[in-house]
Write an enzyme that holds these catalytic residues in place. Structure first.
Site, PDB file in Angstrom:
ATOM      1  N   GLU A 151       0.835  -0.945   0.495  1.00 44.75           N
ATOM      2  CA  GLU A 151       0.429  -0.074   0.092  1.00 44.75           C
ATOM      3  C   GLU A 151       0.792   1.366  -0.145  1.00 44.75           C
ATOM      4  O   GLU A 151       1.065   1.557   1.152  1.00 44.75           O
ATOM      5  CB  GLU A 151      -0.952   0.024   1.056  1.00 44.75           C
ATOM      6  CG  GLU A 151      -1.865  -1.293   0.947  1.00 44.75           C
ATOM      7  CD  GLU A 151      -3.087  -1.455   0.099  1.00 44.75           C
ATOM      8  OE1 GLU A 151      -3.057  -0.475  -0.030  1.00 44.75           O
ATOM      9  OE2 GLU A 151      -3.486  -2.215   0.364  1.00 44.75           O
ATOM     10  N   CYS A 181      -2.108   9.526   1.461  1.00 42.10           N
ATOM     11  CA  CYS A 181      -2.158   8.572   0.836  1.00 42.10           C
ATOM     12  C   CYS A 181      -2.782   8.336  -0.355  1.00 42.10           C
ATOM     13  O   CYS A 181      -2.480   9.291  -1.009  1.00 42.10           O
ATOM     14  CB  CYS A 181      -2.048   6.705   1.136  1.00 42.10           C
ATOM     15  SG  CYS A 181      -3.539   6.356   1.944  1.00 42.10           S
TER      16      CYS A 181
HETATM   17  P1  NAD Z   1       8.043   5.125   4.571  1.00 42.43           P
HETATM   18  O1  NAD Z   1       7.870   4.727   3.477  1.00 42.43           O
HETATM   19  O2  NAD Z   1       9.468   6.372   4.905  1.00 42.43           O
HETATM   20  O3  NAD Z   1       8.443   4.090   6.117  1.00 42.43           O
HETATM   21  C1  NAD Z   1       7.399   3.410   6.147  1.00 42.43           C
HETATM   22  C2  NAD Z   1       7.637   1.931   7.143  1.00 42.43           C
HETATM   23  O4  NAD Z   1       8.237   1.307   6.298  1.00 42.43           O
HETATM   24  C3  NAD Z   1       7.987   2.747   8.063  1.00 42.43           C
HETATM   25  O5  NAD Z   1       8.377   2.052   9.056  1.00 42.43           O
HETATM   26  C4  NAD Z   1       9.359   2.352   7.986  1.00 42.43           C
HETATM   27  O6  NAD Z   1      10.347   2.487   9.165  1.00 42.43           O
HETATM   28  C5  NAD Z   1       9.862   0.986   6.440  1.00 42.43           C
HETATM   29  N1  NAD Z   1      10.336   1.052   5.611  1.00 42.43           N
HETATM   30  C6  NAD Z   1      11.321   2.615   5.002  1.00 42.43           C
HETATM   31  N2  NAD Z   1      12.125   1.737   4.256  1.00 42.43           N
HETATM   32  C7  NAD Z   1      11.948   0.384   3.937  1.00 42.43           C
HETATM   33  C8  NAD Z   1      13.076  -0.451   3.609  1.00 42.43           C
HETATM   34  N3  NAD Z   1      14.017  -0.413   3.023  1.00 42.43           N
HETATM   35  N4  NAD Z   1      12.767  -1.684   3.954  1.00 42.43           N
HETATM   36  C9  NAD Z   1      11.654  -2.344   5.313  1.00 42.43           C
HETATM   37  N5  NAD Z   1      10.876  -1.285   5.681  1.00 42.43           N
HETATM   38  C10 NAD Z   1      10.962   0.247   5.272  1.00 42.43           C
HETATM   39  O7  NAD Z   1       6.914   6.252   4.462  1.00 42.43           O
HETATM   40  P2  NAD Z   1       6.156   7.773   5.826  1.00 42.43           P
HETATM   41  O8  NAD Z   1       6.997   8.133   5.284  1.00 42.43           O
HETATM   42  O9  NAD Z   1       6.437   6.585   7.564  1.00 42.43           O
HETATM   43  O10 NAD Z   1       4.797   7.308   5.300  1.00 42.43           O
HETATM   44  C11 NAD Z   1       4.349   8.172   4.058  1.00 42.43           C
HETATM   45  C12 NAD Z   1       4.302   7.299   2.377  1.00 42.43           C
HETATM   46  O11 NAD Z   1       3.400   6.523   2.819  1.00 42.43           O
HETATM   47  C13 NAD Z   1       3.332   8.202   1.183  1.00 42.43           C
HETATM   48  O12 NAD Z   1       4.471   7.487   0.734  1.00 42.43           O
HETATM   49  C14 NAD Z   1       2.673   7.668   1.257  1.00 42.43           C
HETATM   50  O13 NAD Z   1       1.166   7.391   0.286  1.00 42.43           O
HETATM   51  C15 NAD Z   1       2.473   6.547   2.510  1.00 42.43           C
HETATM   52  N6  NAD Z   1       1.489   5.458   2.402  1.00 42.43           N
HETATM   53  C16 NAD Z   1       0.250   5.002   2.034  1.00 42.43           C
HETATM   54  C17 NAD Z   1      -1.034   4.233   1.995  1.00 42.43           C
HETATM   55  C18 NAD Z   1      -1.678   3.798   1.383  1.00 42.43           C
HETATM   56  O14 NAD Z   1      -2.752   2.600   2.090  1.00 42.43           O
HETATM   57  N7  NAD Z   1      -1.232   3.191  -0.198  1.00 42.43           N
HETATM   58  C19 NAD Z   1      -1.583   4.742   3.484  1.00 42.43           C
HETATM   59  C20 NAD Z   1      -0.880   5.106   4.273  1.00 42.43           C
HETATM   60  C21 NAD Z   1      -0.036   6.302   3.911  1.00 42.43           C
END
Ligand code: NAD
Length: 498
Positions: free
Chosen positions: A253, A287
């Site tokens: 997601e 998102c």
């Molecule tokens: P992020 O990608 O920085 O982090 C999300 C999670 O992934 C965190 O728990 C982080 O520690 C982990 N993470 C980061 N890199 C990783 C890797 N290489 N391997 C494993 N885990 C890793 O995102 P954020 O800044 O917390 O949130 C914002 C983003 O999330 C936006 O792009 C938003 O659109 C998206 N989002 C999507 C949805 C959806 O349902 N499509 C919902 C909410 C947020």
């Protein structure tokens, strides 16, 4: 409410707010609110082992009984709705209504999951062989790893957790490192729901606190057959590849770049309200945030004018205060990314209205911004990116085909909407040649989905589906069984052998 008071109200030991080195600060004022202990690789290993053991037991509990546990959890969420909402506000900066709205979403998905626990149905299929039956059964998968983003610090876990648990799985949740307290609170209430519940094994639901490397360790572990990861496209690209490498399943997601098309026939009152809520709600950090608007040329000047008026009157400030509609960005990095997007838009000929920091005197360590509108003359490369902030690109169009093509031209495919009173335009938008997004709405904005439908998006948004409809199937494994109740052994396809 301070973090200590919130923990106290939930019955959580507030010693846990100061027992580690990881600094948690509130986006409201930038102040430190906790120092929590992160999990070491050894602690993660121990939790993984417990999760495997818990799964072995939990999968034998009948699904409707599993649903009863979620009913208990939902009751606790109802009881603590305001306190949990206040914690989301404190840690993620959402205004009170949105914090509580997020908790309501958890309550709703609990109700859904309780009903689902009596509807985990398969199919029976007509067999081509005499006195044979053919059927499809859905079985639990194993420990489910949930990696979540900061902007829905509780609900994203709940969408996954409630379904995964009624499906017979155990859970291991790695929340965003920016919002560990929200995870601790949910885990605490889940443990309370489990207390005294016959058949709920220790380790059924666990939280593992850590950063990217903890997420990587989960993604790589073959004991976790499903990883449900919510976050940026960059994260999903890595997690998806790692999980696929070991033939695991993933629900991704990821980022959105959502658009609203406004046709000349649209009810502009509705359109303006939906665009403003979609673009500036949660300070543009959803998102499903509306990031682009395509307006039919004859109504474009009126709509842009009305949007500017609405933006000029937005109450920006402390998300705890009544009346505030736009709270802070999560951190300095988010602010820098917004500044960069506006700078590039200006360089490419876009007309920028708004943007820039506000309330810096009152909150020198927090990032409150004026939401920005960008009127694009031609193509604005930056509109292809997801800038996680209240930045709205506005374009005028001539034909609906052109608007749909522009909407679909970005890498992401999460949410989309059309505002129109013409049934042909609406159906054109929803047709196979219309919006290419997982969510397509008519006279409803891009954000604020109900839990009853399957939630998720196409293309770089990752293709995952969560929440309602038949999304539960993602948390189970499918088994096809052929049963022979005859005295013969006829082979399929009429093959004769020997
Ligand atoms: P992020 O990608 O920085 O982090 C999300 C999670 O992934 C965190 O728990 C982080 O520690 C982990 N993470 C980061 N890199 C990783 C890797 N290489 N391997 C494993 N885990 C890793 O995102 P954020 O800044 O917390 O949130 C914002 C983003 O999330 C936006 O792009 C938003 O659109 C998206 N989002 C999507 C949805 C959806 O349902 N499509 C919902 C909410 C947020």
């Amino acid at each position: 409410m301070s973090a200590a008071r919130i923990f106290e109200a939930l019955g959580l030991d507030h010693g846990r707010l100061t027992d580690g080195d990881w600094v948690v600060s509130s986006p409201i004022d930038g102040a430190e609110i906790a120092r929590v202990a992160l999990d070491s690789p050894e602690a993660l290993e121990a939790k993984l082992a417990r999760s495997v053991e818990a799964f072995a037991q939990w999968r034998t509990v009948p699904a409707p009984r599993r649903g009863e546990l979620i009913r208990r959890f939902g009751a606790l969420l109802r009881k603590h709705k305001a306190t949990l909402g206040a914690l989301i506000t404190l840690e993620a900066g959402k205004i009170t209504a949105e914090g509580e709205g997020e908790v309501q979403e958890m309550i709703d998905i609990c109700d859904f999951a309780v009903g689902l626990s009596r509807q985990l149905y398969g199919r029976t299929i007509a067999s081509e062989r005499p006195e044979h039956s053919l059927r499809e059964t859905w079985h639990p998968l194993g420990p489910v790893g949930v990696i979540s983003a900061f902007n829905f610090p509780m609900a994203v876990w709940a969408w996954n957790a409630t379904l995964a648990v009624v499906c017979g799985n155990s859970l291991l949740w790695k929340p965003s490192e920016k919002t560990p307290l929200c995870a601790m609170a949910c885990q605490h209430l889940f443990a309370q729901a489990m207390a005294g519940f016959d058949g709920a094994p220790d380790g059924l639901s666990q939280v593992v606190l850590g950063g990217r490397e903890t997420g990587v360790a989960l993604a790589d572990d073959v004991r976790v057959p499903l990883i449900s990861a919510t976050g940026s496209c960059a994260m999903g690209r890595q997690v998806g590849a790692r999980v696929a490498q070991r033939f695991g399943k993933s629900i991704l997601e990821l980022g959105g770049n959502n658009a609203i098309i406004v046709t000349a026939s649209a009810d502009l009152d509705l359109a303006v309200r939906a665009i403003v809520f979609g673009a500036v709600g949660t300070a543009g950090q959803r998102c499903t945030t509306t990031r682009r608007v395509f307006v039919q040329r004859e109504v474009a000047p009126v709509l842009f004018e009305r949007l500017q008026q609405a933006y000029a009157a937005l109450p920006i400030g402390d998300p705890r205060e009544a009346g505030t509609l736009v709270g802070p960005l999560i951190d300095a990095r988010a602010f820098a990314q917004m500044e960069h997007a506006l700078q590039v838009a200006r360089e490419q000929g876009g007309k920028v209205v708004g943007g820039g920091r506000v309330l810096a005197d009152r909150y020198p360590d927090a990032y409150y911004v004026l939401p920005a509108l960008i009127e694009g003359g031609g193509a604005l490369d930056n509109s292809f990116e997801e800038t996680f902030a209240p930045v709205l690109y506005c374009f005028a169009y001539d034909t609906l085909d052109e608007a749909i093509a522009c909407q679909n031209a970005v890498p992401q495919g999460l949410s989309s909407a059309i505002f129109t009173t013409d049934v042909r335009e609406a159906e054109r938008f929803l047709a196979a040649t219309g919006s290419d997004c997982g969510i397509a709405n008519v006279n409803v904005g891009t954000s604020g989905a109900e839990i009853g439908g399957a939630f998720g998006g196409e293309k770089a948004t990752g293709g995952g589906r969560e929440s309602g409809s038949d999304a539960w199937r993602g948390y189970m494994r499918r088994q096809t069984a052929t049963i022979n109740y005859s005295d013969d052994l006829p082979l399929a396809q009429g093959i004769r052998f020997g």
